[in-house]
Motif scaffolding. Structure first.
Motif, PDB file in Angstrom:
ATOM      1  N   ASP A  45      47.744   6.878  24.834  1.00 15.55           N
ATOM      2  CA  ASP A  45      48.404   6.280  25.996  1.00 15.55           C
ATOM      3  C   ASP A  45      49.091   7.327  26.858  1.00 15.55           C
ATOM      4  O   ASP A  45      49.059   7.241  28.090  1.00 15.55           O
ATOM      5  CB  ASP A  45      49.406   5.217  25.546  1.00 15.55           C
ATOM      6  CG  ASP A  45      48.727   3.984  24.977  1.00 15.55           C
ATOM      7  OD1 ASP A  45      47.499   3.825  25.176  1.00 15.55           O
ATOM      8  OD2 ASP A  45      49.434   3.178  24.320  1.00 15.55           O
ATOM      9  N   GLN A  46      49.705   8.337  26.231  1.00 19.62           N
ATOM     10  CA  GLN A  46      50.334   9.407  26.992  1.00 19.62           C
ATOM     11  C   GLN A  46      49.293  10.209  27.771  1.00 19.62           C
ATOM     12  O   GLN A  46      49.535  10.596  28.914  1.00 19.62           O
ATOM     13  CB  GLN A  46      51.118  10.331  26.068  1.00 19.62           C
ATOM     14  CG  GLN A  46      52.382   9.713  25.532  1.00 19.62           C
ATOM     15  CD  GLN A  46      53.059  10.580  24.480  1.00 19.62           C
ATOM     16  OE1 GLN A  46      52.507  11.576  24.026  1.00 19.62           O
ATOM     17  NE2 GLN A  46      54.261  10.184  24.086  1.00 19.62           N
ATOM     18  N   PHE A  47      48.131  10.430  27.158  1.00 23.46           N
ATOM     19  CA  PHE A  47      47.056  11.150  27.817  1.00 23.46           C
ATOM     20  C   PHE A  47      46.594  10.406  29.067  1.00 23.46           C
ATOM     21  O   PHE A  47      46.494  10.980  30.147  1.00 23.46           O
ATOM     22  CB  PHE A  47      45.889  11.345  26.844  1.00 23.46           C
ATOM     23  CG  PHE A  47      44.672  11.939  27.476  1.00 23.46           C
ATOM     24  CD1 PHE A  47      44.616  13.285  27.774  1.00 23.46           C
ATOM     25  CD2 PHE A  47      43.580  11.140  27.782  1.00 23.46           C
ATOM     26  CE1 PHE A  47      43.487  13.839  28.355  1.00 23.46           C
ATOM     27  CE2 PHE A  47      42.449  11.680  28.363  1.00 23.46           C
ATOM     28  CZ  PHE A  47      42.403  13.033  28.649  1.00 23.46           C
ATOM     29  N   TYR A  48      46.335   9.112  28.919  1.00 22.64           N
ATOM     30  CA  TYR A  48      45.873   8.335  30.066  1.00 22.64           C
ATOM     31  C   TYR A  48      46.971   8.151  31.112  1.00 22.64           C
ATOM     32  O   TYR A  48      46.686   8.106  32.311  1.00 22.64           O
ATOM     33  CB  TYR A  48      45.329   6.972  29.625  1.00 22.64           C
ATOM     34  CG  TYR A  48      43.956   7.086  29.022  1.00 22.64           C
ATOM     35  CD1 TYR A  48      42.884   7.546  29.770  1.00 22.64           C
ATOM     36  CD2 TYR A  48      43.724   6.746  27.699  1.00 22.64           C
ATOM     37  CE1 TYR A  48      41.623   7.669  29.229  1.00 22.64           C
ATOM     38  CE2 TYR A  48      42.464   6.859  27.141  1.00 22.64           C
ATOM     39  CZ  TYR A  48      41.415   7.314  27.913  1.00 22.64           C
ATOM     40  OH  TYR A  48      40.169   7.440  27.363  1.00 22.64           O
ATOM     41  N   GLN A  49      48.224   8.085  30.691  1.00 19.31           N
ATOM     42  CA  GLN A  49      49.333   8.004  31.635  1.00 19.31           C
ATOM     43  C   GLN A  49      49.408   9.288  32.467  1.00 19.31           C
ATOM     44  O   GLN A  49      49.607   9.241  33.679  1.00 19.31           O
ATOM     45  CB  GLN A  49      50.655   7.778  30.898  1.00 19.31           C
ATOM     46  CG  GLN A  49      51.856   7.635  31.798  1.00 19.31           C
ATOM     47  CD  GLN A  49      51.792   6.387  32.651  1.00 19.31           C
ATOM     48  OE1 GLN A  49      51.276   5.356  32.216  1.00 19.31           O
ATOM     49  NE2 GLN A  49      52.304   6.460  33.854  1.00 19.31           N
ATOM     50  N   LYS A  50      49.215  10.437  31.814  1.00 18.84           N
ATOM     51  CA  LYS A  50      49.231  11.720  32.526  1.00 18.84           C
ATOM     52  C   LYS A  50      48.090  11.788  33.542  1.00 18.84           C
ATOM     53  O   LYS A  50      48.295  12.207  34.692  1.00 18.84           O
ATOM     54  CB  LYS A  50      49.110  12.864  31.521  1.00 18.84           C
ATOM     55  CG  LYS A  50      49.219  14.238  32.129  1.00 18.84           C
ATOM     56  CD  LYS A  50      49.142  15.297  31.059  1.00 18.84           C
ATOM     57  CE  LYS A  50      47.816  15.985  31.204  1.00 18.84           C
ATOM     58  NZ  LYS A  50      47.578  17.055  30.270  1.00 18.84           N
ATOM     59  N   ILE A  51      46.907  11.364  33.144  1.00 24.71           N
ATOM     60  CA  ILE A  51      45.771  11.356  34.068  1.00 24.71           C
ATOM     61  C   ILE A  51      46.051  10.436  35.249  1.00 24.71           C
ATOM     62  O   ILE A  51      45.771  10.781  36.406  1.00 24.71           O
ATOM     63  CB  ILE A  51      44.477  10.921  33.335  1.00 24.71           C
ATOM     64  CG1 ILE A  51      44.023  12.025  32.394  1.00 24.71           C
ATOM     65  CG2 ILE A  51      43.375  10.577  34.321  1.00 24.71           C
ATOM     66  CD1 ILE A  51      42.834  11.654  31.540  1.00 24.71           C
ATOM     67  N   GLU A  52      46.604   9.270  34.985  1.00 24.62           N
ATOM     68  CA  GLU A  52      46.904   8.313  36.057  1.00 24.62           C
ATOM     69  C   GLU A  52      47.940   8.876  37.020  1.00 24.62           C
ATOM     70  O   GLU A  52      47.822   8.706  38.236  1.00 24.62           O
ATOM     71  CB  GLU A  52      47.386   6.996  35.445  1.00 24.62           C
ATOM     72  CG  GLU A  52      47.536   5.873  36.430  1.00 24.62           C
ATOM     73  CD  GLU A  52      46.220   5.460  37.079  1.00 24.62           C
ATOM     74  OE1 GLU A  52      46.269   5.000  38.236  1.00 24.62           O
ATOM     75  OE2 GLU A  52      45.161   5.598  36.441  1.00 24.62           O
ATOM     76  N   GLU A  53      48.965   9.539  36.485  1.00 25.05           N
ATOM     77  CA  GLU A  53      49.986  10.142  37.350  1.00 25.05           C
ATOM     78  C   GLU A  53      49.396  11.257  38.212  1.00 25.05           C
ATOM     79  O   GLU A  53      49.718  11.371  39.388  1.00 25.05           O
ATOM     80  CB  GLU A  53      51.135  10.676  36.500  1.00 25.05           C
ATOM     81  CG  GLU A  53      51.997   9.583  35.896  1.00 25.05           C
ATOM     82  CD  GLU A  53      52.994  10.110  34.880  1.00 25.05           C
ATOM     83  OE1 GLU A  53      52.995  11.330  34.591  1.00 25.05           O
ATOM     84  OE2 GLU A  53      53.763   9.289  34.351  1.00 25.05           O
ATOM     85  N   GLU A  54      48.514  12.073  37.622  1.00 24.71           N
ATOM     86  CA  GLU A  54      47.872  13.127  38.402  1.00 24.71           C
ATOM     87  C   GLU A  54      46.985  12.544  39.489  1.00 24.71           C
ATOM     88  O   GLU A  54      46.942  13.052  40.606  1.00 24.71           O
ATOM     89  CB  GLU A  54      47.055  14.032  37.472  1.00 24.71           C
ATOM     90  CG  GLU A  54      47.899  14.896  36.569  1.00 24.71           C
ATOM     91  CD  GLU A  54      47.086  15.634  35.518  1.00 24.71           C
ATOM     92  OE1 GLU A  54      45.849  15.436  35.452  1.00 24.71           O
ATOM     93  OE2 GLU A  54      47.689  16.401  34.752  1.00 24.71           O
ATOM     94  N   ARG A  55      46.278  11.475  39.163  1.00 21.72           N
ATOM     95  CA  ARG A  55      45.419  10.837  40.153  1.00 21.72           C
ATOM     96  C   ARG A  55      46.241  10.212  41.282  1.00 21.72           C
ATOM     97  O   ARG A  55      45.893  10.335  42.461  1.00 21.72           O
ATOM     98  CB  ARG A  55      44.565   9.770  39.476  1.00 21.72           C
ATOM     99  CG  ARG A  55      43.432   9.304  40.358  1.00 21.72           C
ATOM    100  CD  ARG A  55      42.589   8.309  39.653  1.00 21.72           C
ATOM    101  NE  ARG A  55      42.955   7.034  40.248  1.00 21.72           N
ATOM    102  CZ  ARG A  55      42.709   5.857  39.751  1.00 21.72           C
ATOM    103  NH1 ARG A  55      42.118   5.750  38.602  1.00 21.72           N
ATOM    104  NH2 ARG A  55      43.066   4.772  40.375  1.00 21.72           N
ATOM    105  N   ALA A  56      47.354   9.570  40.921  1.00 21.15           N
ATOM    106  CA  ALA A  56      48.212   8.972  41.938  1.00 21.15           C
ATOM    107  C   ALA A  56      48.822  10.060  42.820  1.00 21.15           C
ATOM    108  O   ALA A  56      48.937   9.868  44.049  1.00 21.15           O
ATOM    109  CB  ALA A  56      49.323   8.153  41.268  1.00 21.15           C
ATOM    110  N   LYS A  57      49.179  11.177  42.215  1.00 19.57           N
ATOM    111  CA  LYS A  57      49.739  12.284  42.989  1.00 19.57           C
ATOM    112  C   LYS A  57      48.684  12.844  43.948  1.00 19.57           C
ATOM    113  O   LYS A  57      48.978  13.112  45.124  1.00 19.57           O
ATOM    114  CB  LYS A  57      50.200  13.376  42.033  1.00 19.57           C
ATOM    115  CG  LYS A  57      50.934  14.516  42.683  1.00 19.57           C
ATOM    116  CD  LYS A  57      51.177  15.581  41.619  1.00 19.57           C
ATOM    117  CE  LYS A  57      52.586  16.067  41.655  1.00 19.57           C
ATOM    118  NZ  LYS A  57      52.821  17.154  40.698  1.00 19.57           N
ATOM    119  N   ALA A  58      47.462  12.997  43.483  1.00 18.57           N
ATOM    120  CA  ALA A  58      46.386  13.507  44.330  1.00 18.57           C
ATOM    121  C   ALA A  58      46.071  12.520  45.474  1.00 18.57           C
ATOM    122  O   ALA A  58      45.821  12.938  46.596  1.00 18.57           O
ATOM    123  CB  ALA A  58      45.135  13.768  43.489  1.00 18.57           C
TER     124      ALA A  58
END
Length: 64
Positions: A45-58
């Motif tokens: 869940d932390q891995f996917y949360q990090k990916i989601e945050e990076e995608r939202a930032k991009a």
């Protein structure tokens, strides 16, 4: 000399065996659940949360 009959020993042994099996099975289940499964799910869940945050930032930077 008579040999006294063995009564109730099989039933007691069966109850003991079943009780030990259920106890060890339950303990093993809890050990697996809280020792492996919960940490693995938390890590995923932390891995996917990090990916989601990076995608939202991009996505936020592209629209600006």
């Amino acid at each position: 000399m008579a040999i006294k009959p063995i009564t109730g020993m099989l039933r007691r042994q069966a109850v003991l065996d079943i009780s030990v099996a259920l106890g060890l099975g339950t303990a093993s289940g809890y050990a697996w659940w809280y020792g492996y499964h919960v940490p693995a799910v938390r890590h995923r869940d932390q891995f996917y949360q990090k990916i989601e945050e990076e995608r939202a930032k991009a996505m936020g930077q592209q629209s600006s």
